[in-house]
Design a protein around this motif. Sequence first.
Motif, PDB file in Angstrom:
ATOM      1  N   LEU A  69       0.846  -1.178   0.000  1.00 40.62           N
ATOM      2  CA  LEU A  69       0.000   0.000   0.000  1.00 40.62           C
ATOM      3  C   LEU A  69       0.884   1.231   0.000  1.00 40.62           C
ATOM      4  O   LEU A  69       1.697   1.413   0.899  1.00 40.62           O
ATOM      5  CB  LEU A  69      -0.909   0.015   1.242  1.00 40.62           C
ATOM      6  N   ILE A  70       0.730   2.064  -1.024  1.00 41.57           N
ATOM      7  CA  ILE A  70       1.535   3.285  -1.123  1.00 41.57           C
ATOM      8  C   ILE A  70       0.609   4.483  -1.064  1.00 41.57           C
ATOM      9  O   ILE A  70      -0.308   4.615  -1.881  1.00 41.57           O
ATOM     10  CB  ILE A  70       2.353   3.332  -2.419  1.00 41.57           C
ATOM     11  N   PHE A  71       0.851   5.359  -0.091  1.00 45.02           N
ATOM     12  CA  PHE A  71       0.023   6.541   0.097  1.00 45.02           C
ATOM     13  C   PHE A  71       0.785   7.776  -0.387  1.00 45.02           C
ATOM     14  O   PHE A  71       1.897   8.035   0.071  1.00 45.02           O
ATOM     15  CB  PHE A  71      -0.354   6.680   1.568  1.00 45.02           C
ATOM     16  N   CYS A  72       0.162   8.532  -1.286  1.00 45.60           N
ATOM     17  CA  CYS A  72       0.842   9.647  -1.946  1.00 45.60           C
ATOM     18  C   CYS A  72       0.161  10.969  -1.586  1.00 45.60           C
ATOM     19  O   CYS A  72      -1.070  11.072  -1.642  1.00 45.60           O
ATOM     20  CB  CYS A  72       0.798   9.454  -3.461  1.00 45.60           C
ATOM     21  N   ALA A  73       0.978  11.966  -1.218  1.00 44.92           N
ATOM     22  CA  ALA A  73       0.432  13.272  -0.834  1.00 44.92           C
ATOM     23  C   ALA A  73       1.530  14.326  -0.880  1.00 44.92           C
ATOM     24  O   ALA A  73       2.710  14.019  -0.727  1.00 44.92           O
ATOM     25  CB  ALA A  73      -0.174  13.215   0.571  1.00 44.92           C
ATOM     26  N   ASP A  74       1.115  15.564  -1.080  1.00 45.54           N
ATOM     27  CA  ASP A  74       2.049  16.684  -1.086  1.00 45.54           C
ATOM     28  C   ASP A  74       2.071  17.388   0.261  1.00 45.54           C
ATOM     29  O   ASP A  74       1.123  17.288   1.043  1.00 45.54           O
ATOM     30  CB  ASP A  74       1.689  17.675  -2.192  1.00 45.54           C
ATOM     31  N   ASN A  75       3.173  18.116   0.507  1.00 42.72           N
ATOM     32  CA  ASN A  75       3.413  18.763   1.795  1.00 42.72           C
ATOM     33  C   ASN A  75       3.714  20.243   1.596  1.00 42.72           C
ATOM     34  O   ASN A  75       4.663  20.607   0.901  1.00 42.72           O
ATOM     35  CB  ASN A  75       4.590  18.077   2.496  1.00 42.72           C
ATOM     36  N   GLY A  76       2.909  21.101   2.252  1.00 42.33           N
ATOM     37  CA  GLY A  76       3.064  22.538   2.090  1.00 42.33           C
ATOM     38  C   GLY A  76       4.389  23.082   2.569  1.00 42.33           C
ATOM     39  O   GLY A  76       4.808  24.163   2.146  1.00 42.33           O
ATOM     40  N   VAL A  77       5.086  22.330   3.426  1.00 42.46           N
ATOM     41  CA  VAL A  77       6.380  22.791   3.931  1.00 42.46           C
ATOM     42  C   VAL A  77       7.416  22.919   2.815  1.00 42.46           C
ATOM     43  O   VAL A  77       8.452  23.571   3.005  1.00 42.46           O
ATOM     44  CB  VAL A  77       6.885  21.857   5.053  1.00 42.46           C
ATOM     45  N   CYS A  78       7.133  22.365   1.664  1.00 43.98           N
ATOM     46  CA  CYS A  78       8.043  22.537   0.521  1.00 43.98           C
ATOM     47  C   CYS A  78       8.201  24.000   0.135  1.00 43.98           C
ATOM     48  O   CYS A  78       9.189  24.365  -0.521  1.00 43.98           O
ATOM     49  CB  CYS A  78       7.542  21.735  -0.679  1.00 43.98           C
ATOM     50  N   ASP A  79       7.248  24.842   0.558  1.00 46.25           N
ATOM     51  CA  ASP A  79       7.386  26.278   0.305  1.00 46.25           C
ATOM     52  C   ASP A  79       8.640  26.841   0.966  1.00 46.25           C
ATOM     53  O   ASP A  79       9.114  27.914   0.572  1.00 46.25           O
ATOM     54  CB  ASP A  79       6.170  27.034   0.851  1.00 46.25           C
ATOM     55  N   GLU A  80       9.168  26.123   1.950  1.00 44.65           N
ATOM     56  CA  GLU A  80      10.345  26.591   2.693  1.00 44.65           C
ATOM     57  C   GLU A  80      11.667  26.116   2.076  1.00 44.65           C
ATOM     58  O   GLU A  80      12.720  26.258   2.686  1.00 44.65           O
ATOM     59  CB  GLU A  80      10.269  26.129   4.156  1.00 44.65           C
ATOM     60  N   ARG A  81      11.601  25.527   0.887  1.00 45.89           N
ATOM     61  CA  ARG A  81      12.800  25.071   0.161  1.00 45.89           C
ATOM     62  C   ARG A  81      13.601  24.047   0.973  1.00 45.89           C
ATOM     63  O   ARG A  81      14.815  24.170   1.130  1.00 45.89           O
ATOM     64  CB  ARG A  81      13.688  26.262  -0.219  1.00 45.89           C
ATOM     65  N   VAL A  82      12.911  23.039   1.480  1.00 46.30           N
ATOM     66  CA  VAL A  82      13.563  22.008   2.289  1.00 46.30           C
ATOM     67  C   VAL A  82      13.838  20.726   1.501  1.00 46.30           C
ATOM     68  O   VAL A  82      14.506  19.829   2.011  1.00 46.30           O
ATOM     69  CB  VAL A  82      12.714  21.663   3.533  1.00 46.30           C
ATOM     70  N   GLY A  83      13.315  20.627   0.299  1.00 46.29           N
ATOM     71  CA  GLY A  83      13.442  19.390  -0.467  1.00 46.29           C
ATOM     72  C   GLY A  83      14.468  19.480  -1.574  1.00 46.29           C
ATOM     73  O   GLY A  83      14.966  20.555  -1.914  1.00 46.29           O
ATOM     74  N   SER A  84      14.767  18.322  -2.148  1.00 43.09           N
ATOM     75  CA  SER A  84      15.735  18.265  -3.245  1.00 43.09           C
ATOM     76  C   SER A  84      15.048  18.191  -4.610  1.00 43.09           C
ATOM     77  O   SER A  84      15.709  18.221  -5.636  1.00 43.09           O
ATOM     78  CB  SER A  84      16.643  17.043  -3.079  1.00 43.09           C
ATOM     79  N   ALA A  85      13.717  18.104  -4.605  1.00 42.14           N
ATOM     80  CA  ALA A  85      12.980  17.945  -5.857  1.00 42.14           C
ATOM     81  C   ALA A  85      11.742  18.830  -5.821  1.00 42.14           C
ATOM     82  O   ALA A  85      11.221  19.139  -4.742  1.00 42.14           O
ATOM     83  CB  ALA A  85      12.568  16.482  -6.042  1.00 42.14           C
ATOM     84  N   PRO A  86      11.250  19.239  -6.983  1.00 38.16           N
ATOM     85  CA  PRO A  86      10.006  20.017  -7.007  1.00 38.16           C
ATOM     86  C   PRO A  86       8.809  19.154  -6.624  1.00 38.16           C
ATOM     87  O   PRO A  86       8.842  17.924  -6.762  1.00 38.16           O
ATOM     88  CB  PRO A  86       9.913  20.468  -8.469  1.00 38.16           C
ATOM     89  N   GLN A  87       7.747  19.791  -6.138  1.00 33.25           N
ATOM     90  CA  GLN A  87       6.577  19.037  -5.708  1.00 33.25           C
ATOM     91  C   GLN A  87       5.931  18.247  -6.833  1.00 33.25           C
ATOM     92  O   GLN A  87       5.264  17.242  -6.572  1.00 33.25           O
ATOM     93  CB  GLN A  87       5.552  19.976  -5.071  1.00 33.25           C
ATOM     94  N   SER A  88       6.130  18.660  -8.058  1.00 36.36           N
ATOM     95  CA  SER A  88       5.533  17.939  -9.190  1.00 36.36           C
ATOM     96  C   SER A  88       6.003  16.487  -9.250  1.00 36.36           C
ATOM     97  O   SER A  88       5.342  15.636  -9.861  1.00 36.36           O
ATOM     98  CB  SER A  88       5.870  18.648 -10.502  1.00 36.36           C
TER      99      SER A  88
END
Length: 202
Positions: free
Chosen positions: A1-20
């Motif tokens: 079971l894989i659960f997929c969702a986006d996280n608003g904290v990405c607005d803070e430039r904490v990730g290595s990839a775009p939300q897309s």
Amino acid sequence: LIFCADNGVCDERVGSAPQSVTHAQTVNFVRGLTGVAVLARAFQASLVVADVGVNAPVTYPGVRDLRVRPGTGNIRVEDAMARSEALEAIRRGAALAREAAAQGFWALGVGEMGVGNTTTSAAVLSALTGVSSDLLTGIGGGIGDTRLERKREVIRDAIRRADPNPGDVVGVLSKLGGLDLCAMAGAYLGAAAARRPVVIDG
């Protein structure tokens, strides 16, 4: 079971990839173009992919629509979601696990896809355990030292803002977590209720 969702904290430039990438990988799971899809084929395991909160609805055939809302709030400045939304995501994850058990599957694997969720998971773990979030925060998908320090700062700010009660797990999830984490928690509960063992992702 894989659960997929986006996280608003990405607005803070904490990730290595775009939300897309969350949307793209959700589709790639059912197209068989990911590591877990290859493993599932090799071991003749079924793969269920659920959209519980990707920013843009995933309408690709084979993706289950369990959306609670499109992504979460930016935990640095606001709660990730309402308590009722966290409970709904938990319920949907539990229902999917119970469904799998009713179909005769004797063991479940649970995983997630959501750019930014190593930030939310570190925040949740710190809030629940009292362990310093700096010690729990890593490079995630592969960020450099400068962005890692930014990520740690964002998590510290989020925990201070939320002032979470570690005795209220749903409250911690709604303030600091993600829809993917909530659905995973629900899946563990649903599997336990059905007396099915679970392999935990990663």
